[in-house]
Write a protein that holds these residues in place. Structure first.
Motif, PDB file in Angstrom:
ATOM      1  N   ARG A 149       0.826  -1.217   0.000  1.00 31.74           N
ATOM      2  CA  ARG A 149       0.000   0.000   0.000  1.00 31.74           C
ATOM      3  C   ARG A 149       0.860   1.267   0.000  1.00 31.74           C
ATOM      4  NH1 ARG A 149      -5.042  -1.058   4.234  1.00 31.74           N
ATOM      5  NH2 ARG A 149      -5.809  -2.990   3.269  1.00 31.74           N
ATOM      6  N   THR A 150       2.096   1.147   0.442  1.00 33.26           N
ATOM      7  CA  THR A 150       2.945   2.335   0.559  1.00 33.26           C
ATOM      8  C   THR A 150       4.204   2.284  -0.287  1.00 33.26           C
ATOM      9  OG1 THR A 150       3.988   1.357   2.512  1.00 33.26           O
ATOM     10  CG2 THR A 150       2.123   2.841   2.887  1.00 33.26           C
ATOM     11  N   LYS A 151       4.595   1.098  -0.737  1.00 34.86           N
ATOM     12  CA  LYS A 151       5.778   1.015  -1.592  1.00 34.86           C
ATOM     13  C   LYS A 151       5.667  -0.230  -2.474  1.00 34.86           C
ATOM     14  CE  LYS A 151       8.697  -1.421   1.794  1.00 34.86           C
ATOM     15  NZ  LYS A 151       9.953  -1.360   2.573  1.00 34.86           N
ATOM     16  N   PRO A 152       6.338  -0.233  -3.632  1.00 41.23           N
ATOM     17  CA  PRO A 152       6.203  -1.359  -4.567  1.00 41.23           C
ATOM     18  C   PRO A 152       6.822  -2.637  -4.013  1.00 41.23           C
ATOM     19  CG  PRO A 152       7.884   0.176  -5.313  1.00 41.23           C
ATOM     20  CD  PRO A 152       7.206   0.832  -4.152  1.00 41.23           C
ATOM     21  N   VAL A 153       6.129  -3.752  -4.282  1.00 39.65           N
ATOM     22  CA  VAL A 153       6.648  -5.064  -3.925  1.00 39.65           C
ATOM     23  C   VAL A 153       6.916  -5.869  -5.197  1.00 39.65           C
ATOM     24  CG1 VAL A 153       6.245  -7.092  -2.460  1.00 39.65           C
ATOM     25  CG2 VAL A 153       5.187  -4.930  -1.867  1.00 39.65           C
ATOM     26  N   SER A 154       6.566  -5.287  -6.334  1.00 38.12           N
ATOM     27  CA  SER A 154       6.736  -5.988  -7.597  1.00 38.12           C
ATOM     28  C   SER A 154       8.175  -5.881  -8.088  1.00 38.12           C
ATOM     29  CB  SER A 154       5.786  -5.415  -8.647  1.00 38.12           C
ATOM     30  OG  SER A 154       6.026  -4.031  -8.823  1.00 38.12           O
ATOM     31  N   VAL A 155       8.521  -6.743  -9.032  1.00 37.61           N
ATOM     32  CA  VAL A 155       9.844  -6.732  -9.642  1.00 37.61           C
ATOM     33  C   VAL A 155       9.667  -6.742 -11.158  1.00 37.61           C
ATOM     34  CG1 VAL A 155      10.903  -7.937  -7.695  1.00 37.61           C
ATOM     35  CG2 VAL A 155      10.020  -9.256  -9.637  1.00 37.61           C
ATOM     36  N   ASP A 156      10.753  -6.561 -11.870  1.00 36.05           N
ATOM     37  CA  ASP A 156      10.727  -6.629 -13.326  1.00 36.05           C
ATOM     38  C   ASP A 156      10.610  -8.097 -13.732  1.00 36.05           C
ATOM     39  OD1 ASP A 156      11.057  -6.489 -16.012  1.00 36.05           O
ATOM     40  OD2 ASP A 156      12.999  -5.484 -15.973  1.00 36.05           O
ATOM     41  N   GLY A 157       9.498  -8.444 -14.387  1.00 43.61           N
ATOM     42  CA  GLY A 157       9.268  -9.837 -14.779  1.00 43.61           C
ATOM     43  C   GLY A 157       9.829 -10.209 -16.129  1.00 43.61           C
ATOM     44  N   SER A 158      10.521  -9.292 -16.803  1.00 37.11           N
ATOM     45  CA  SER A 158      10.961  -9.573 -18.167  1.00 37.11           C
ATOM     46  C   SER A 158      12.000 -10.695 -18.217  1.00 37.11           C
ATOM     47  CB  SER A 158      11.517  -8.313 -18.826  1.00 37.11           C
ATOM     48  OG  SER A 158      12.607  -7.795 -18.103  1.00 37.11           O
ATOM     49  N   ALA A 159      12.856 -10.804 -17.197  1.00 34.95           N
ATOM     50  CA  ALA A 159      13.851 -11.871 -17.197  1.00 34.95           C
ATOM     51  C   ALA A 159      13.169 -13.231 -17.108  1.00 34.95           C
ATOM     52  CB  ALA A 159      14.824 -11.686 -16.035  1.00 34.95           C
ATOM     53  N   PHE A 160      12.150 -13.328 -16.264  1.00 33.01           N
ATOM     54  CA  PHE A 160      11.405 -14.581 -16.160  1.00 33.01           C
ATOM     55  C   PHE A 160      10.739 -14.903 -17.492  1.00 33.01           C
ATOM     56  CE2 PHE A 160       7.418 -16.852 -15.542  1.00 33.01           C
ATOM     57  CZ  PHE A 160       7.847 -17.961 -14.842  1.00 33.01           C
ATOM     58  N   TYR A 161      10.111 -13.889 -18.099  1.00 31.48           N
ATOM     59  CA  TYR A 161       9.447 -14.112 -19.385  1.00 31.48           C
ATOM     60  C   TYR A 161      10.450 -14.604 -20.438  1.00 31.48           C
ATOM     61  CZ  TYR A 161       7.554 -13.439 -23.953  1.00 31.48           C
ATOM     62  OH  TYR A 161       7.184 -13.672 -25.237  1.00 31.48           O
ATOM     63  N   ASP A 162      11.570 -13.907 -20.564  1.00 34.68           N
ATOM     64  CA  ASP A 162      12.552 -14.261 -21.592  1.00 34.68           C
ATOM     65  C   ASP A 162      13.069 -15.682 -21.401  1.00 34.68           C
ATOM     66  OD1 ASP A 162      12.380 -11.850 -22.918  1.00 34.68           O
ATOM     67  OD2 ASP A 162      14.047 -10.926 -21.840  1.00 34.68           O
ATOM     68  N   GLN A 163      13.298 -16.057 -20.153  1.00 27.39           N
ATOM     69  CA  GLN A 163      13.742 -17.414 -19.858  1.00 27.39           C
ATOM     70  C   GLN A 163      12.708 -18.429 -20.342  1.00 27.39           C
ATOM     71  OE1 GLN A 163      13.670 -18.306 -15.709  1.00 27.39           O
ATOM     72  NE2 GLN A 163      13.643 -20.496 -16.096  1.00 27.39           N
ATOM     73  N   GLN A 164      11.452 -18.203 -19.994  1.00 25.65           N
ATOM     74  CA  GLN A 164      10.393 -19.141 -20.377  1.00 25.65           C
ATOM     75  C   GLN A 164      10.238 -19.223 -21.890  1.00 25.65           C
ATOM     76  OE1 GLN A 164       9.857 -20.720 -17.136  1.00 25.65           O
ATOM     77  NE2 GLN A 164       7.773 -20.819 -17.915  1.00 25.65           N
ATOM     78  N   TRP A 165      10.156 -18.053 -22.540  1.00 26.00           N
ATOM     79  CA  TRP A 165       9.882 -18.003 -23.978  1.00 26.00           C
ATOM     80  C   TRP A 165      11.031 -18.631 -24.771  1.00 26.00           C
ATOM     81  CZ3 TRP A 165       6.328 -17.909 -27.429  1.00 26.00           C
ATOM     82  CH2 TRP A 165       6.538 -17.443 -28.720  1.00 26.00           C
TER      83      TRP A 165
END
Length: 410
Positions: A365-381
């Motif tokens: 609610r006060t700060k981001p907990v998310s991360v950049d998911g592009s590395a995960f995507y690139d690995q999978q794809w």
């Protein structure tokens, strides 16, 4: 290569189930590799079919339990018992084999035939007389056995147990006769192919991605993190809850996790729920089917991934990881995932699960907990592309290549 992708249900315009999303991932990967793919199968009555090249709808047939009347379900069960088929295959017998065969022959010839899941080859065994690659979305007989354990009523339990017995034999036949078997998790591959060194060598696990991100590189999407300040609710759950294995997880959350969650937290559940599920739970809103799963995930501060059984891979988990979304996940929700991001916590105890959800959502609610998911995507794809290309070369060999290793993100 000219490829026929033969499937009980062709993709819909808006994919809503894990089955559809997995199908699109495989089809898109085949096309990204330069192959010409023709999709052949049935459509539901009233279904908006995806506008994809090479789409051939044989006819429209009702196959989903969620939209079927009781009389229709009884008819399917009686037909299955009479023919000795699993119910999922018996549903398709409204269309005679010669009609399906005519469509397949009219579309061909093909260099490769992909049989997507058990339903069609179960209904039309002649499909297995042609060389084929088999896509095992789940270990179906184990899913049926789990459904029997959780089913209400003696008749339903008996029908699921019967399905489990029939499916076990059908799956063994499909795998043994296939040129190659695609599985969606290593656990499934071991269960379906592990008894035979030859079959294990003729199989591979396919990492998956979700349609919103299917391209040769995710770089065009930039940072896959979403603005934490625009979240509309604390906790999100999404799934096809009318499917029995998913429903088991939803009930576990509502009955076991929810009582330990602070009543001030807002919880939204997207996806169709079965009739008879209680409509009111404190702090919970049931949204039904949503137009964009990605948008729903983006609007959730934290995702609850609550699978409690089944086999295969959880596409909602992959969607959350691609978007870098903070989440709490059961171990069953992490099947088929080679790398778990740092902002995902694995937990199977309902009270502890609730505690992690509460802490993570309050932080978000006060700060981001998310991360950049592009590395995960690139690995999978990239791994998906490598594995499919290797499998096609192995199934239609000139010289058998070495299987590529799955890349890991540190």
């Amino acid at each position: 290569m000219q490829i026929a992708f033969v499937t009980s249900l062709v993709p819909g315009k808006i994919p809503t189930s894990g089955y559809e999303i997995a199908n699109l991932a495989i089809i898109n990967a085949l096309r990204a590799l330069g192959h010409d793919v023709t999709i052949i199968g049935f459509a539901q009555p009233g279904q908006d079919v995806a506008d994809l090249p090479g789409m051939m709808v044989v006819r429209r047939i009702m196959v989903e339990n969620a939209h079927a009347a009781s009389a229709q379900k009884l008819n399917w069960a009686m037909r299955a018992v009479k023919t000795g088929l699993p119910i999922g295959s018996a549903k398709l017998l409204e269309c005679p084999w010669n009609e399906f065969e005519a469509t397949l022959d009219r579309a061909g010839p093909f260099d490769a035939l992909i049989l997507n899941s058990f339903q069609l080859p179960g209904a039309y065994p002649k499909l297995m007389e042609r060389p084929y690659i088999y896509v095992a979305h789940n270990v179906e007989h184990l899913t049926a056995a789990e459904n029997a354990a959780h089913a209400g009523g003696l008749i339903n339990r008996l029908l699921y147990r019967r399905d489990a017995d029939v499916l076990k034999k059908l799956e063994a036949q499909l795998c043994q006769q296939a040129q190659h078997v695609f599985c969606l998790s290593e656990e499934d591959r071991e269960l379906l192919c592990g008894d035979s060194a030859d079959l294990l060598h003729r199989s591979s696990m396919l990492p998956l991605v979700t349609p919103a991100r299917q391209t040769e590189s995710s770089s065009e999407f930039g940072d896959l993190r979403h603005d934490w300040a625009n979240a509309t609710h604390d906790v999100g759950l999404i799934g096809t809850w009318t499917w029995q294995p998913n429903l088991v997880g939803l009930r576990w959350f509502l009955d076991g996790v929810l009582p330990h969650i602070d009543g001030e937290m807002s919880i939204c559940i997207a996806g169709k729920v079965p009739d008879g599920l209680p409509a009111h739970y404190p702090g919970v809103r049931f949204l039904g089917r949503v137009e964009s799963a990605e948008e729903f995930v983006a609007q959730s501060r934290v995702m609850a991934l609550v699978s409690r059984g089944g086999t295969g891979v959880q596409l909602k988990t992959i969607e959350a990881f691609q978007m870098g979304k903070a989440c709490v996940a059961t171990s069953s929700s992490l099947r088929g995932i080679s790398h778990v991001p740092q902002n995902c916590t694995e937990e199977n105890d309902p009270e502890a699960f609730a505690g992690y959800l509460s802490n993570m959502s309050l932080t978000a609610r006060t700060k981001p907990v998310s991360v950049d998911g592009s590395a995960f995507y690139d690995q999978q794809w990239n791994s998906l592309l490598d594995r499919i290309q290797w499998s096609l070369e192995a199934a239609i060999p000139t010289e058998r290549p070495a299987m590529p290793e799955l890349a890991r993100v540190s």
